[in-house]
Design a protein around this motif. Structure first.
Motif, PDB file in Angstrom:
ATOM      1  N   GLN A 161       0.815  -1.200   0.000  1.00 58.42           N
ATOM      2  CA  GLN A 161       0.000   0.000   0.000  1.00 58.42           C
ATOM      3  C   GLN A 161       0.858   1.262   0.000  1.00 58.42           C
ATOM      4  O   GLN A 161       1.962   1.276   0.532  1.00 58.42           O
ATOM      5  N   HIS A 162       0.319   2.317  -0.596  1.00 55.65           N
ATOM      6  CA  HIS A 162       1.009   3.603  -0.609  1.00 55.65           C
ATOM      7  C   HIS A 162       0.001   4.709  -0.364  1.00 55.65           C
ATOM      8  O   HIS A 162      -1.062   4.735  -0.992  1.00 55.65           O
ATOM      9  N   THR A 163       0.310   5.606   0.551  1.00 52.50           N
ATOM     10  CA  THR A 163      -0.525   6.767   0.825  1.00 52.50           C
ATOM     11  C   THR A 163       0.173   8.000   0.272  1.00 52.50           C
ATOM     12  O   THR A 163       1.283   8.328   0.694  1.00 52.50           O
ATOM     13  N   THR A 164      -0.451   8.661  -0.676  1.00 52.41           N
ATOM     14  CA  THR A 164       0.150   9.820  -1.325  1.00 52.41           C
ATOM     15  C   THR A 164       0.225  10.996  -0.353  1.00 52.41           C
ATOM     16  O   THR A 164      -0.758  11.349   0.290  1.00 52.41           O
ATOM     17  N   VAL A 165       1.397  11.596  -0.262  1.00 57.59           N
ATOM     18  CA  VAL A 165       1.620  12.707   0.655  1.00 57.59           C
ATOM     19  C   VAL A 165       1.186  14.028   0.002  1.00 57.59           C
ATOM     20  O   VAL A 165       1.415  14.250  -1.192  1.00 57.59           O
ATOM     21  N   LEU A 166       0.550  14.890   0.794  1.00 53.65           N
ATOM     22  CA  LEU A 166       0.103  16.216   0.328  1.00 53.65           C
ATOM     23  C   LEU A 166      -0.689  16.095  -0.985  1.00 53.65           C
ATOM     24  O   LEU A 166      -0.483  16.864  -1.927  1.00 53.65           O
ATOM     25  N   LEU A 167      -1.576  15.141  -1.017  1.00 55.11           N
ATOM     26  CA  LEU A 167      -2.326  14.858  -2.245  1.00 55.11           C
ATOM     27  C   LEU A 167      -3.146  16.063  -2.710  1.00 55.11           C
ATOM     28  O   LEU A 167      -2.948  16.593  -3.808  1.00 55.11           O
ATOM     29  N   ASP A 168      -4.085  16.492  -1.889  1.00 54.08           N
ATOM     30  CA  ASP A 168      -4.951  17.602  -2.283  1.00 54.08           C
ATOM     31  C   ASP A 168      -4.174  18.903  -2.403  1.00 54.08           C
ATOM     32  O   ASP A 168      -4.419  19.709  -3.313  1.00 54.08           O
ATOM     33  N   ILE A 209       4.528  24.552   2.031  1.00 56.17           N
ATOM     34  CA  ILE A 209       3.436  23.838   2.683  1.00 56.17           C
ATOM     35  C   ILE A 209       3.959  22.584   3.372  1.00 56.17           C
ATOM     36  O   ILE A 209       4.741  21.826   2.796  1.00 56.17           O
ATOM     37  N   ARG A 210       3.511  22.364   4.610  1.00 54.14           N
ATOM     38  CA  ARG A 210       3.825  21.146   5.355  1.00 54.14           C
ATOM     39  C   ARG A 210       2.541  20.341   5.563  1.00 54.14           C
ATOM     40  O   ARG A 210       1.446  20.900   5.535  1.00 54.14           O
ATOM     41  N   PRO A 211       2.658  19.038   5.762  1.00 54.61           N
ATOM     42  CA  PRO A 211       1.461  18.224   6.038  1.00 54.61           C
ATOM     43  C   PRO A 211       0.774  18.677   7.324  1.00 54.61           C
ATOM     44  O   PRO A 211       1.424  19.128   8.269  1.00 54.61           O
ATOM     45  N   SER A 212      -0.533  18.551   7.335  1.00 49.64           N
ATOM     46  CA  SER A 212      -1.300  18.886   8.540  1.00 49.64           C
ATOM     47  C   SER A 212      -1.042  17.848   9.624  1.00 49.64           C
ATOM     48  O   SER A 212      -0.546  16.745   9.365  1.00 49.64           O
ATOM     49  N   ALA A 213      -1.418  18.206  10.846  1.00 50.08           N
ATOM     50  CA  ALA A 213      -1.279  17.266  11.960  1.00 50.08           C
ATOM     51  C   ALA A 213      -2.104  16.005  11.699  1.00 50.08           C
ATOM     52  O   ALA A 213      -1.690  14.891  12.047  1.00 50.08           O
ATOM     53  N   ASP A 214      -3.283  16.183  11.084  1.00 52.67           N
ATOM     54  CA  ASP A 214      -4.134  15.025  10.778  1.00 52.67           C
ATOM     55  C   ASP A 214      -3.434  14.096   9.783  1.00 52.67           C
ATOM     56  O   ASP A 214      -3.491  12.865   9.922  1.00 52.67           O
ATOM     57  N   GLU A 215      -2.802  14.666   8.746  1.00 52.13           N
ATOM     58  CA  GLU A 215      -2.130  13.827   7.763  1.00 52.13           C
ATOM     59  C   GLU A 215      -0.970  13.073   8.393  1.00 52.13           C
ATOM     60  O   GLU A 215      -0.779  11.875   8.121  1.00 52.13           O
ATOM     61  N   VAL A 216      -0.186  13.739   9.233  1.00 55.08           N
ATOM     62  CA  VAL A 216       0.944  13.077   9.880  1.00 55.08           C
ATOM     63  C   VAL A 216       0.450  11.946  10.784  1.00 55.08           C
ATOM     64  O   VAL A 216       1.072  10.882  10.863  1.00 55.08           O
ATOM     65  N   ALA A 217      -0.678  12.166  11.447  1.00 56.48           N
ATOM     66  CA  ALA A 217      -1.238  11.119  12.312  1.00 56.48           C
ATOM     67  C   ALA A 217      -1.669   9.912  11.488  1.00 56.48           C
ATOM     68  O   ALA A 217      -1.475   8.768  11.902  1.00 56.48           O
ATOM     69  N   ARG A 218      -2.245  10.162  10.297  1.00 54.13           N
ATOM     70  CA  ARG A 218      -2.689   9.068   9.424  1.00 54.13           C
ATOM     71  C   ARG A 218      -1.514   8.395   8.728  1.00 54.13           C
ATOM     72  O   ARG A 218      -1.546   7.188   8.471  1.00 54.13           O
TER      73      ARG A 218
END
Length: 308
Positions: A6-13, A281-290
């Motif tokens: 699996q791969h989760t794309t970083v800063l997708l939106d 831009i840095r990832p949000s806290a929610d993205e880092v948690a996920r």
């Protein structure tokens, strides 16, 4: 049965929003995903592009090319090449260009690729497994000073020389290192102190991966090519994951975001700036948690200001 990695794309939106944030031309526009990976950014881009637009992707990894074959959208095409080949696109033809640097989760999590010290597998680390020299092959013949310089310069590893010395000694005593576990064990036995929570082999693995794939050199070439291929008003977005990459991107944007005066011709008009730095831009806290692997990501966005 193999379980798909699996791969989760970083800063997708955020990345797609950054590329599409400018004014669009009336006619067709071309967009480029310079590092397709597993296609997260490309798929979202395609869902938001107009019918007359097209998306060109690049990737060196054969697994990425196989994944791209699943996209049936006629607006999409992919090239089995690194993004150093961006300059082959027509000058001024690209409206938006994305570079998502580093290694994807499926690459890291596949032991056969040899990217991670967490899994035992062949010490390979090539992004393109169809060509070039693996890390194991390079370490089997490289000189002590070469190995030390690579680990120092690309891993920012203060124990680079002792690690290189241990690699050469092991090669002379028992033969070349051929697996990730062997290298990780050797580094752990050499590096006696390390930051809390960081594996002793982290910096060495990063250095060898960057070197064997010429990642920083390719990034510099691709950034220079972006100035030629981006149309006026086109956008550049680059996501980096460590300080070496981000420093190159930051300095490149800064260099081209100011007027250049020719000291030999003090009364001549200055050369106009080529880029306008828009945001960081840095990832949000929610993205880092996920997705904890996103925590080090930084995206820099710039606008092409001058005709190529």
């Amino acid at each position: 049965m193999d379980i798909p990695l699996q791969h989760t794309t970083v800063l997708l939106d955020e990345a797609v929003d950054a590329l599409l944030g400018g004014a669009l031309p009336d006619g067709p526009a071309t967009w480029v995903d310079a590092t397709f990976g597993r296609g997260g950014h490309s798929r979202l881009l395609l869902s938001r592009l107009r019918p007359q637009d097209r998306l060109i992707a690049f990737d060196k990894d054969p697994d990425a090319i196989q994944e791209a074959a699943r996209i049936t959208d006629a607006r999409f095409s992919i090239r089995h090449e690194g993004f150093r080949h961006l300059g082959e696109l027509p000058a001024g033809s690209v409206q938006g260009l994305l570079m998502d640097l580093g290694v994807s989760s499926p690459q890291i999590d596949n032991p056969q690729r040899g990217f991670s010290f967490r899994f035992d597998g062949p010490l390979d680390m090539r992004m393109d497994t169809t060509r070039g020299e693996s890390v194991a092959e390079w370490l089997a013949t490289a000189e002590l000073q070469q190995i030390s310089e690579v680990i120092r310069d690309y891993g920012e590893e203060r124990f680079a020389f002792p690690i290189a010395k241990a690699i050469v000694a092991r090669r002379q005593e028992r033969g070349p290192i051929s697996t990730t576990a062997e290298l990780a064990e050797l580094v752990a036995g050499t590096v006696k102190t390390r930051e809390p929570g960081q594996n002793p082999a982290t910096r060495t693995f990063q250095a060898l991966r960057i070197f064997i794939n010429a990642e920083l050199e390719e990034l510099q070439q691709a950034l220079e090519a972006s100035l030629a291929v981006l149309a006026p008003g086109g956008r550049l977005a680059v996501i980096s994951f460590h300080s070496l990459e981000d420093r190159i991107v930051k300095q490149f944007i800064a260099k081209h975001s100011k007027e250049v005066f020719d000291r030999r011709a003090p009364f001549a008009a200055p050369q106009a700036m080529k880029l306008d730095a828009l945001e960081r831009i840095r990832p949000s806290a929610d993205e880092v948690a996920r997705n904890p692997r996103s925590r080090s990501a930084i995206m820099r966005v710039a606008l092409r200001t001058e005709a190529a």
